[in-house]
Design an enzyme around this catalytic site. Sequence first.
Site, PDB file in Angstrom:
ATOM      1  N   HIS A 147      -2.354 -20.447  -3.134  1.00 25.89           N
ATOM      2  CA  HIS A 147      -1.805 -19.464  -4.084  1.00 25.89           C
ATOM      3  C   HIS A 147      -0.690 -20.102  -4.915  1.00 25.89           C
ATOM      4  CE1 HIS A 147      -4.022 -15.971  -2.849  1.00 25.89           C
ATOM      5  NE2 HIS A 147      -3.513 -15.926  -1.630  1.00 25.89           N
ATOM      6  N   HIS A 201      -3.820 -22.009   2.825  1.00 29.55           N
ATOM      7  CA  HIS A 201      -4.176 -20.826   2.042  1.00 29.55           C
ATOM      8  C   HIS A 201      -3.022 -20.418   1.125  1.00 29.55           C
ATOM      9  CE1 HIS A 201      -6.209 -16.847   1.438  1.00 29.55           C
ATOM     10  NE2 HIS A 201      -4.944 -16.480   1.226  1.00 29.55           N
ATOM     11  N   GLU A 202      -1.837 -20.289   1.709  1.00 32.46           N
ATOM     12  CA  GLU A 202      -0.696 -19.832   0.907  1.00 32.46           C
ATOM     13  C   GLU A 202      -0.285 -20.878  -0.126  1.00 32.46           C
ATOM     14  OE1 GLU A 202      -0.021 -16.851   0.874  1.00 32.46           O
ATOM     15  OE2 GLU A 202      -0.904 -16.212   2.759  1.00 32.46           O
ATOM     16  N   TYR A 252     -10.735  -9.510   0.294  1.00 33.25           N
ATOM     17  CA  TYR A 252     -10.676 -10.675   1.177  1.00 33.25           C
ATOM     18  C   TYR A 252     -12.083 -11.123   1.565  1.00 33.25           C
ATOM     19  CZ  TYR A 252      -5.629 -10.841   1.907  1.00 33.25           C
ATOM     20  OH  TYR A 252      -4.279 -10.992   1.727  1.00 33.25           O
ATOM     21  N   GLU A 256      -8.001 -13.897  -4.028  1.00 32.37           N
ATOM     22  CA  GLU A 256      -7.998 -14.689  -2.793  1.00 32.37           C
ATOM     23  C   GLU A 256      -8.986 -15.862  -2.840  1.00 32.37           C
ATOM     24  OE1 GLU A 256      -5.858 -14.326  -0.440  1.00 32.37           O
ATOM     25  OE2 GLU A 256      -4.972 -12.488  -1.214  1.00 32.37           O
TER      26      GLU A 256
END
Length: 722
Positions: free
Chosen positions: A486, A482-483, A656, A511
């Site tokens: 980004h 997930h990170e 989210y 997100e």
Amino acid sequence: MAPAQYRKPPQLPPKFTATPASLIEQTKKLIDRSRSVQDVIVKDISAAAANFENVVLPVARDDNKMAIESHIIGFYQAVSTDQKLRDASTEAEQLLDDFGIESSMRQDVFDLVDAVLKKKESLDPESQRLLEKDHKSYIRNGLNVPAGPQRDRFKEIKKRLSELSIAFQKNLNEESGGLWFTIDDLEGVPDDVITTLKKGDGEHEGKVWLTFKYPDLFPTLKYANKAETRKELFIQNENKCNQNVPLFRETVLLRDEAARILGYKNHAEFRIEDKMAKLPKTVDDFLGDLRTSLAPGGKKEVANLLKIKQQDLKERDINDGMNDKYFMWDHRYYDRIMLEKDFSLDQQVIAEYFPLQTTIQGMLKIFEELFGLVFIEIIGEDREALAEGGKGSDIVWHEDVQLFSVWDDEGEGAGFVGYLYLDLFPRDGKYGHAANFNLQPGYIDENGKRRYPATALVCNFSKPTPKKPSLLKHEEVVTLFHELGHGIHDLVSRTTYSRFHGTNTVRDFVEAPSQMLENWCWTPSQLRALSHHYSHLSSDYEAAYKESTGKADAGKPAEKIPNSLITNLINTKHINDALFNLRQLHFGMFDMMVHEPASHEEIEKLDISLTYNKLRKEISQLDGPEALEGYDFTWGNGQATFGHLIGGYDAGYYGYLSSQVYSTDMFFTVFKADPMNGKEGRRYRHTVLEKGGSKEEMQILEDFLGRKPSTESFYKELGITK
């Protein structure tokens, strides 16, 4: 050493050699330069002569240059081991915030921007968007409020909100609490957690210090057999930053007052106006519908978990009078037991197949194939060379940090993309969650030359030991994906202005790209490709593994995770899904409740801690301490640890859940049938990620999907029939 074509990026990485004094001096110079740019515009340009090129463009270019240094100035407070440097970073951020407020409320500059907008020049789409966003920003910062006491009060509130936000986050970063436990208290907690804990002496002889950091907290809540241990840890963790309680309260009160000065009904109406949802009612309806849809599933899941708890207590001959209650501190523990018993899922065994470094290499390989990228780790001589006369350590902020140069592959033109940093282990004073930080944005400079971005992943995974590398639970693999998602968004963005670079999108979309990439962590072929049993990493690890099994003559496990384990894991994807989403729903509805009062008096009278805990019980359906004698709903202050609501997700945490609608739609429509389709991956890169916030987010989605987004896949994935 890197291949020759990757040794000399066209842009050097930033240096992290600041001192407390140099940070403040650098910040003041930035502010002076920026103020001078605005002063010159106002002095030299009349409203009649004002146009985009002589008013808006010089400020945008100054913003570009400001961001190159200011993001790093503020970053030190999240990662530096030097308390004085963290303090200076905090002070510098306050100076920058104060200047930002001053700039955003300059009537003389706004008058010129207003004149430019009214001239309706023919501009390229991104420049037109910049002009409109800038104009709206001045209005949202109070310049439609008549000059006088009300505008002065609004400015005063803005400054105070900045101070509160910085202090709140600093308290979270500096948090160093924990609890002393005996080894007996921690029965069931894995040895590789316990062996890393600080040993006590004196009055704490025979005890170990368990912190509230994730690598200590989560395994203990998941594995500690003693309910009393889990309960004490859970409650104390909810009270770990109680000095933030008054800061949170003051923040929501001031936000509400400021919104009303601007003519909005409340802060939620103000914040949501420029998001995809547009109206609080849209958000409330979405969250309310989800609550109604998820509640029956949550009730059923709690009933199943309670049966498992009751059976477990019966087998252990424990009767503490709480057999009919399913507590918040029970959930991670019995959720884990259910997965082990009903699905033969041992997360500790699965983690053995996901050593941190090989998992990262596997993830980067996926992004290389999907998006046409090449990641080159910068180490040794290459790091020294890029330090430009300094030391290799100058281009990272801590010895644990990994640095990569990122390039396009041949098919994408073989050009430079930017820098990626990985800071993966906890340490004192460091940001305590998992996040992506932009260090330097990309943009096009005044000479038409591209400036390349730098982005950092800051996480808190367990540190390696002599007997084991850092091993990731599957949920941590998902977090890392997930990170890193980004980070990829930040790296591949191609915008003219830094204002729109990368993840600078509206909060209820930001997100979605990362959430979509989480799906690769549930794809059998990708899980297998990512896996690499740690016993295959070195002979020392092989010996340690055999020692841990108690079978010195045993063979090594297969290098790749067995298909049977993958099947077991994937079968659990939606187990207790309703409870997980109800937890997210609690955060989202609490956020809306404190930012959407009917009147200012209502928020003044609101007991925020009581509201947070009561709403949690009502929505999550899990019992808290309030179910025990001697407690009420004011037992904890979870909002004081809720950095999202102070750090930009206010009246936006619903994002989210709402962006999950978009991410699920994108994955099921485009990638589900063939997750490693490079053609679609590149189309996604160019259509969605490259655009950053330079285009309306709904239009970006429609361009990619070929239609308006739909909720169908989202509800289907949750097992809800609509």
